[in-house]
Design a protein around this motif. Structure first.
Motif, PDB file in Angstrom:
ATOM      1  N   SER A 151      20.111  26.154  47.526  1.00 14.41           N
ATOM      2  CA  SER A 151      18.758  26.395  47.027  1.00 14.41           C
ATOM      3  C   SER A 151      18.698  27.593  46.074  1.00 14.41           C
ATOM      4  O   SER A 151      17.951  27.571  45.110  1.00 14.41           O
ATOM      5  CB  SER A 151      17.779  26.554  48.186  1.00 14.41           C
ATOM      6  OG  SER A 151      18.182  27.610  49.022  1.00 14.41           O
ATOM      7  N   ARG A 192      19.939  26.447  42.961  1.00 18.92           N
ATOM      8  CA  ARG A 192      19.168  25.278  42.555  1.00 18.92           C
ATOM      9  C   ARG A 192      20.060  24.133  42.089  1.00 18.92           C
ATOM     10  O   ARG A 192      19.892  23.588  40.997  1.00 18.92           O
ATOM     11  CB  ARG A 192      18.120  25.673  41.499  1.00 18.92           C
ATOM     12  CG  ARG A 192      17.088  26.604  42.125  1.00 18.92           C
ATOM     13  CD  ARG A 192      15.914  26.923  41.248  1.00 18.92           C
ATOM     14  NE  ARG A 192      14.908  27.627  42.036  1.00 18.92           N
ATOM     15  CZ  ARG A 192      13.854  28.241  41.523  1.00 18.92           C
ATOM     16  NH1 ARG A 192      13.656  28.251  40.232  1.00 18.92           N
ATOM     17  NH2 ARG A 192      12.996  28.848  42.306  1.00 18.92           N
ATOM     18  N   PRO A 235      12.017  24.077  40.455  1.00 20.52           N
ATOM     19  CA  PRO A 235      10.911  24.423  41.361  1.00 20.52           C
ATOM     20  C   PRO A 235       9.944  23.242  41.445  1.00 20.52           C
ATOM     21  O   PRO A 235       9.686  22.583  40.438  1.00 20.52           O
ATOM     22  CB  PRO A 235      10.239  25.615  40.669  1.00 20.52           C
ATOM     23  CG  PRO A 235      11.240  26.141  39.710  1.00 20.52           C
ATOM     24  CD  PRO A 235      12.124  25.008  39.321  1.00 20.52           C
ATOM     25  N   VAL A 237       4.038  25.358  39.226  1.00 18.93           N
ATOM     26  CA  VAL A 237       4.295  25.860  40.570  1.00 18.93           C
ATOM     27  C   VAL A 237       3.079  26.648  41.057  1.00 18.93           C
ATOM     28  O   VAL A 237       2.706  26.604  42.215  1.00 18.93           O
ATOM     29  CB  VAL A 237       5.548  26.742  40.561  1.00 18.93           C
ATOM     30  CG1 VAL A 237       5.764  27.390  41.906  1.00 18.93           C
ATOM     31  CG2 VAL A 237       6.760  25.915  40.165  1.00 18.93           C
ATOM     32  N   ARG A 238       2.493  27.422  40.140  1.00 15.15           N
ATOM     33  CA  ARG A 238       1.293  28.182  40.464  1.00 15.15           C
ATOM     34  C   ARG A 238       0.091  27.529  39.806  1.00 15.15           C
ATOM     35  O   ARG A 238       0.195  27.005  38.700  1.00 15.15           O
ATOM     36  CB  ARG A 238       1.418  29.612  39.917  1.00 15.15           C
ATOM     37  CG  ARG A 238       2.503  30.378  40.580  1.00 15.15           C
ATOM     38  CD  ARG A 238       2.241  31.847  40.416  1.00 15.15           C
ATOM     39  NE  ARG A 238       3.114  32.574  41.330  1.00 15.15           N
ATOM     40  CZ  ARG A 238       2.974  33.850  41.606  1.00 15.15           C
ATOM     41  NH1 ARG A 238       2.003  34.536  41.051  1.00 15.15           N
ATOM     42  NH2 ARG A 238       3.804  34.442  42.437  1.00 15.15           N
TER      43      ARG A 238
END
Lengths: 369, 369
Positions: A102, A105, A215, A288-289
């Protein structure tokens, strides 16, 4: 000839065991494709479980001069897995996710891993394997790599070529080519990895890969946008990209006849626009945000409507509406294959030439920019 | 032998004219490299002006069995343009930007175009050719493609492989390979484009390319970040990426000895930290729109300092401070080549293995993650 066929079967049995060899009508699952266009009985379907078994099969086939066709999820639309008279090598049993790293990635996977299953497995780390398309629930990594698949997120994440760092390949003579690096930059020697990606199995059978993860976007904003002139589409895409910091994940074009065809196919489907426009675009932003994506979409669309570029637009107000928009797009394969004869799919044209191309080739089916 | 050398010169003159042939000390500009490690007199340097001339040179060289080495900006550090006894083919006269297609965000260029000049030319469209590194002011497109250059923005935009859509290549036998498509997805046949990129000229001479352009970032936020443990770097990078929607353009690691070496080399340079830390990172975010990048940088760094991940950090408060930070990083080549012998440069390691690599190979110079 019968003698050599017998010898091939005996050889295959020695390699994979009789449980993993299928002949005659038992090959149906692999020897017919979804389009119904490509059907032909293979000499045998074999399902090796290891790299060594794949290598031994290829050596045996070479010895008897029998063609070999690798097959993964059998979701292709262009006959890439057609193998009448061949040994069809199914890699579906080699379906282990070996490792998810992770922090780096990356995921290390075998070629039989199903595309959507990988995405699902990395979800727990807040990551995504972003390749997706209608058949992602049955297509496998080996197949998408061998065909360099694009899919609905190609704009943001590139083709699968851009998502692949390393490969393990069994060459036609049974040698194993180990390109399993996780390097973002690998300048050692010639770029054999990219030569094998998209080669449709002609240079070897991909049995494992190291893939990039991204992500996992949490927030989405989706809209259908109607244009009077498709020529406006590239500049509008650039406006979305610039406003969102390249958050556009999908930008899919559907023609007037495509939208009409869909409404005929699914009469109960929601009609987003009262009129039929020359061009309808499915636009999706994802981050992601939450950066007020919906608001951003509205601003860009408002500007474009004022300038007369956009004729009409609908922004999805719920996840259900988003799904309805995607259903429209995802009927593409079904719609395309209702028209006969099927001439070709997945035609690529430079972004700024799409409008002219469509003008010159009337009555095309859906095309992805 | 003298006869055949004479014949080669006559042949070259017939192709490019005597003005474009250099021999003896007139070849100095091309036959010495910046590192001083690779120096050797070529048989001749020739400067063709067209594709046809390049093809004719290669056919002539083949006829006389003379090696050919292509040379572009001569900025390489590893002897890729070393060609004692060879015909050095300089592509510097083929330096036309043929077309800038701003809507499609592509540029069609000849191989002799200087990297920084292309970036500068597309700036008027609000676009950038984002490849950049210390030598971008003299390196040329043909050279960066043949070496698959990375540079300081590799994290955001990829290696130059990721920035190239099409190529025009003269093969060793003089045939011209036309791969000049502007397609984002080109699945026709084998991927010869990627085979030629990074091949160091061994498969042919690149004479033109179609390159991707990106929106030109307007806002930058830059910081130097000190870590006690480099193992924290990948997760910190991910935090920056997630917080900014992948706006990180640079993430460059400098070791303790590198920073100390720089302060010795440039005693007047600003000292950013009072202590020498095991790892210093240069972090840069960039966007087209101002999304309060500086604030975002502060937030992520603040969190990381609270968690004890970051030991110290300085955010650039002015463009001058940003330049000072970059000066530290850009001394890499100069610092590396002061130590002798030079063993290798541009070593690639998987992101999550960099810390371990550095632990096991003590006393390395600067390394880019």
């Amino acid at each position: 000839m019968d003698d050599s066929i017998q010898a091939i079967h005996t050889g295959l049995q020695a390699i994979v065991g009789s449980d993993q060899i299928f002949t005659g009508t038992a090959t149906d699952r692999w020897s017919r494709d979804w389009t119904g266009q490509f059907e032909g009985m293979p000499l045998a379907v074999v399902r090796p479980g290891t790299c060594e078994e794949v290598a031994a099969i290829l050596r045996l086939a070479g010895q008897y001069n029998v063609p070999v066709v690798p097959i993964a999820g059998n979701t292709g639309l262009n006959g890439g897995a057609y193998g009448a008279g061949s040994i069809l090598v199914s890699i579906e049993r080699m379906n282990r996710i070996r490792e998810i790293r992770s922090d780096a990635r990356v995921a290390v996977v075998e070629a039989g891993v199903i595309v959507a299953a990988l995405d699902s497995a990395v979800g727990q780390y807040g990551l995504t394997f972003p390749l997706t398309f209608g058949a992602a629930g049955s297509a496998m990594i080996g197949g998408v790599l061998s065909t360099n698949a694009g899919g609905a997120n190609v704009l943001r994440y590139g083709n699968v070529r851009d998502l692949c760092l390393g490969l393990e390949v069994v060459l036609p003579d049974g040698r194993v080519l180990d390109l399993m690096t996780a390097l973002k930059k690998d300048n050692s020697g010639f770029d054999l990895r990219d030569l094998i990606i998209g080669a449709e199995g002609q240079l070897g059978i991909i049995i494992a890969a190291i893939l990039k993860l991204h992500p996992r976007p949490v927030f989405h904003a989706t809209a259908l946008v109607a244009l009077e002139d498709l020529r406006e589409a590239p500049a509008l895409l650039n406006a979305f990209q610039d406003a969102s910091g390249n958050a556009v994940t999908a930008y899919e074009f559907m023609s007037r006849s495509y939208v009409a065809g869909y409404e005929k196919l699914v009469p109960t489907a929601r009609r987003f626009f009262e009129n039929f426009y020359p061009a309808v675009l499915l636009v999706e932003l994802a981050t992601v945000r939450n950066e007020e994506l919906g608001e951003l979409l509205e601003t860009v669309l408002g500007d474009a409507m004022e300038r007369g570029v956009v004729a009409d637009a609908v922004i999805a107000q719920s996840d259900m509406q988003r799904q309805e928009m995607w259903s429209l797009r995802e009927a593409a394969a079904e719609l395309a294959f209702r028209k006969h004869p099927v001439i070709d799919t997945d035609i690529a044209v430079p972004v700024d030439c799409v409008a002219e191309y469509l003008e010159r080739i009337p009555e095309l089916g859906p095309v992805s920019t």
